[in-house]
Design an enzyme around this catalytic site. Structure first.
Site, mmCIF file in Angstrom:
data_model
loop_
_atom_site.group_PDB
_atom_site.id
_atom_site.type_symbol
_atom_site.label_atom_id
_atom_site.label_comp_id
_atom_site.label_asym_id
_atom_site.label_seq_id
_atom_site.Cartn_x
_atom_site.Cartn_y
_atom_site.Cartn_z
ATOM 1 N N CYS A 16 43.070 3.512 60.918
ATOM 2 C CA CYS A 16 43.780 3.018 62.102
ATOM 3 C C CYS A 16 42.757 2.930 63.236
ATOM 4 O O CYS A 16 41.629 3.413 63.090
ATOM 5 C CB CYS A 16 44.887 3.993 62.485
ATOM 6 S SG CYS A 16 44.235 5.607 62.920
ATOM 7 N N HIS A 46 40.404 13.395 57.395
ATOM 8 C CA HIS A 46 40.582 14.098 56.128
ATOM 9 C C HIS A 46 39.926 13.309 55.001
ATOM 10 O O HIS A 46 40.611 12.723 54.179
ATOM 11 C CB HIS A 46 42.074 14.276 55.823
ATOM 12 C CG HIS A 46 42.783 15.076 56.853
ATOM 13 N ND1 HIS A 46 42.497 16.390 57.090
ATOM 14 C CD2 HIS A 46 43.757 14.752 57.724
ATOM 15 C CE1 HIS A 46 43.268 16.843 58.048
ATOM 16 N NE2 HIS A 46 44.042 15.861 58.457
ATOM 17 N N HIS A 78 43.278 14.375 66.859
ATOM 18 C CA HIS A 78 44.491 15.190 67.023
ATOM 19 C C HIS A 78 44.609 15.809 68.412
ATOM 20 O O HIS A 78 45.678 16.269 68.800
ATOM 21 C CB HIS A 78 44.484 16.362 66.032
ATOM 22 C CG HIS A 78 44.522 15.952 64.598
ATOM 23 N ND1 HIS A 78 45.282 14.919 64.152
ATOM 24 C CD2 HIS A 78 43.905 16.466 63.501
ATOM 25 C CE1 HIS A 78 45.122 14.807 62.838
ATOM 26 N NE2 HIS A 78 44.292 15.722 62.426
ATOM 27 N N CYS A 100 42.908 10.616 70.239
ATOM 28 C CA CYS A 100 43.388 9.225 70.199
ATOM 29 C C CYS A 100 44.226 8.942 71.454
ATOM 30 O O CYS A 100 45.048 9.779 71.850
ATOM 31 C CB CYS A 100 44.238 9.016 68.952
ATOM 32 S SG CYS A 100 44.965 7.375 68.908
ATOM 33 N N HIS A 128 50.769 21.598 62.455
ATOM 34 C CA HIS A 128 49.845 20.467 62.478
ATOM 35 C C HIS A 128 49.022 20.495 63.779
ATOM 36 O O HIS A 128 49.582 20.683 64.861
ATOM 37 C CB HIS A 128 50.632 19.146 62.378
ATOM 38 C CG HIS A 128 49.736 17.972 62.135
ATOM 39 N ND1 HIS A 128 49.024 17.374 63.148
ATOM 40 C CD2 HIS A 128 49.409 17.309 61.003
ATOM 41 C CE1 HIS A 128 48.307 16.375 62.632
ATOM 42 N NE2 HIS A 128 48.531 16.320 61.334
ATOM 43 N N GLU A 130 47.780 18.350 65.739
ATOM 44 C CA GLU A 130 48.238 17.479 66.849
ATOM 45 C C GLU A 130 49.415 18.138 67.585
ATOM 46 O O GLU A 130 49.471 18.144 68.821
ATOM 47 C CB GLU A 130 48.666 16.121 66.286
ATOM 48 C CG GLU A 130 49.176 15.177 67.371
ATOM 49 C CD GLU A 130 49.841 13.932 66.797
ATOM 50 O OE1 GLU A 130 49.292 13.330 65.863
ATOM 51 O OE2 GLU A 130 50.924 13.562 67.297
ATOM 52 N N SER A 229 46.610 14.776 54.469
ATOM 53 C CA SER A 229 46.859 13.882 55.592
ATOM 54 C C SER A 229 48.359 13.640 55.751
ATOM 55 O O SER A 229 49.035 13.174 54.821
ATOM 56 C CB SER A 229 46.114 12.563 55.348
ATOM 57 O OG SER A 229 46.780 11.502 55.968
HETATM 58 S S1 SF4 Z 1 47.871 8.394 66.783
HETATM 59 FE FE1 SF4 Z 1 46.806 9.007 64.924
HETATM 60 S S2 SF4 Z 1 47.517 7.519 63.363
HETATM 61 FE FE2 SF4 Z 1 48.055 6.692 65.383
HETATM 62 S S3 SF4 Z 1 46.344 5.338 65.940
HETATM 63 FE FE3 SF4 Z 1 45.923 7.367 66.826
HETATM 64 S S4 SF4 Z 1 44.684 8.431 65.293
HETATM 65 FE FE4 SF4 Z 1 45.647 6.697 64.286
#
Ligand code: SF4
Length: 289
Positions: A16, A46, A78, A100, A128, A130, A229
Site C-alpha cells: 500500500c 512483516h 503503525h 502512515c 496490535h 497501531e 499481518s
Molecule cells: S494505514 Fe496501514 S494499510 Fe493503510 S495505507 Fe497506511 S500503512 Fe497501508
C-alpha cells in the site's frame, strides 16, 4: 494444470502507499546519511526478505530500545506512543517518524474525541501496535478509552457507557467493516450521542472489497502475505466465507495444496499491504508451471 485454467491477480495486491513510502524513505535515509546509524524500532513491514534487504543496506531492526544509542531511530507505519518518542530521544537517537498519514489521522480523531468528552471506543485488536499507539495518544487527554472488537467486550462497560452518554468511535485502519457494523449497532442502543469515524484506510477498504468480489468469481483464492499481518489475515477471512481459500507466505507453500490447485479452473490471487511484488510474481510463476 487444467487446460482452461484462469489466474487473476487483484489490482490492489501488494504494497500500500504507506508501506511503500516507509520502505523507500528508510532506504533513502540511509543512502543520504551513510555515516549515520539507522535503525527501525520493530519490523518495518512483516516480511523477512525486506527486513534482510534493509539489514544488508545497513538498516538494523531492533525489537527493544536500548538505554543509549545514536543516529536515526525510525518509527514505522503503525505509529508509536508519545512515551516511546520521548524514550527514543532520551536514549540519544533522532526519531524519524514514518507513521502512515492514515494512522496519524486516526490518532488525531481519537485525541479530538477524548478532548471533547466522548467515551472513546477503538475498534481493533488490543495488542496490535497501531492500536496500542492510538490508545496511548488518546490517554494523554483522558482516561475514558476502550478497545474492543466485539459486543461481548463492550458489554463489560455498558453502565459506564450509558452514564457518559457521548460515545465516539475510531477504527484500526486494517479492520473489517463486518467487525465495525455490529459494534456500531450495539453502541446506538447505549448512547445518546454517537460519533463514528470509519477510519479503515482507503487502501484496506479497496483491497477488501476487491477480495470479496474476486472470491465470488473464483473457485479458489490464494492470499499471499505474512500470517502476522492483520490486513493479510483479514483478506483471507473475507475470502474464506465465500470460496475455497488458502493463505500462504511464499510460493514454497503451494506444494502442500497441489491437489486442490490441480483441480481448480479459476484462481484469484490477492496479497496484503506488506507483501513485496517479487513474492507475488513468484507465486504466479509457480502456479503457471
Ligand atoms: S494505514 Fe496501514 S494499510 Fe493503510 S495505507 Fe497506511 S500503512 Fe497501508
Amino acid at each position: 494444470m487444467p487446460e482452461s485454467r484462469k489466474i487473476t491477480l487483484a489490482k490492489y495486491a501488494g504494497f500500500c502507499y504507506g508501506v511503500k513510502r516507509a520502505v523507500e524513505t528508510v532506504e533513502k535515509l540511509k543512502q543520504e546519511n551513510p555515516e549515520k546509524k539507522v535503525c527501525v524500532l520493530g519490523e518495518l513491514i512483516h516480511n523477512n526478505d525486506v527486513i534482510k534487504s534493509l539489514a544488508d543496506h545497513g538498516v538494523k531492526t531492533i525489537e527493544t530500545l536500548p538505554d543509549s544509542g545514536e543516529g536515526y531511530c525510525v518509527i514505522r507505519t503503525h505509529g508509536q506512543s508519545p512515551d516511546v518518542f520521548e524514550q527514543i530521544e532520551n536514549a540519544g537517537f533522532i526519531p524519524y517518524d514514518l507513521t502512515c498519514p492514515d494512522v496519524k489521522k486516526v490518532q488525531q480523531k481519537a485525541i479530538e474525541l477524548v478532548q471533547n468528552g466522548y467515551y472513546l471506543i477503538i475498534v481493533g485488536k488490543e495488542e496490535h501496535p497501531e492500536v496500542v499507539a492510538i490508545k496511548a495518544n488518546a490517554l494523554q487527554y483522558g482516561q475514558k478509552v476502550i478497545v474492543a472488537t466485539n459486543i461481548e467486550q463492550l458489554k463489560n462497560f455498558e453502565e459506564k457507557l450509558k452514564e457518559n452518554k457521548k460515545i465516539g468511535v475510531v477504527v484500526q485502519t486494517t479492520q473489517m467493516l463486518s467487525t465495525l457494523n455490529p459494534v456500531v449497532e450495539f453502541l446506538t442502543s447505549v448512547s445518546k450521542e454517537l460519533i463514528i469515524y470509519n477510519t479503515i484506510c482507503p487502501s484496506t477498504s479497496r483491497r477488501q472489497k476487491e477480495a470479496e468480489e474476486m472470491a465470488k468469481e473464483n473457485d479458489l483464492m490464494i492470499v499471499v502475505g505474512s500470517k502476522n499481518s492483520a490486513n493479510t489475515t483479514h483478506l483471507a477471512d473475507i475470502a474464506k466465507k465465500i470460496t475455497n481459500t488458502i493463505h500462504i507466505e511464499s510460493e514454497k507453500e503451494l506444494a502442500q495444496y497441489k491437489d486442490i490447485i490441480d483441480k481448480t479452473k479459476k484462481i484469484g490471487i490477492t496479497a496484503g499491504a506488506s507483501t513485496p511484488q517479487n513474492i507475488i510474481d513468484k507465486v504466479i510463476e509457480e502456479l503457471n508451471k
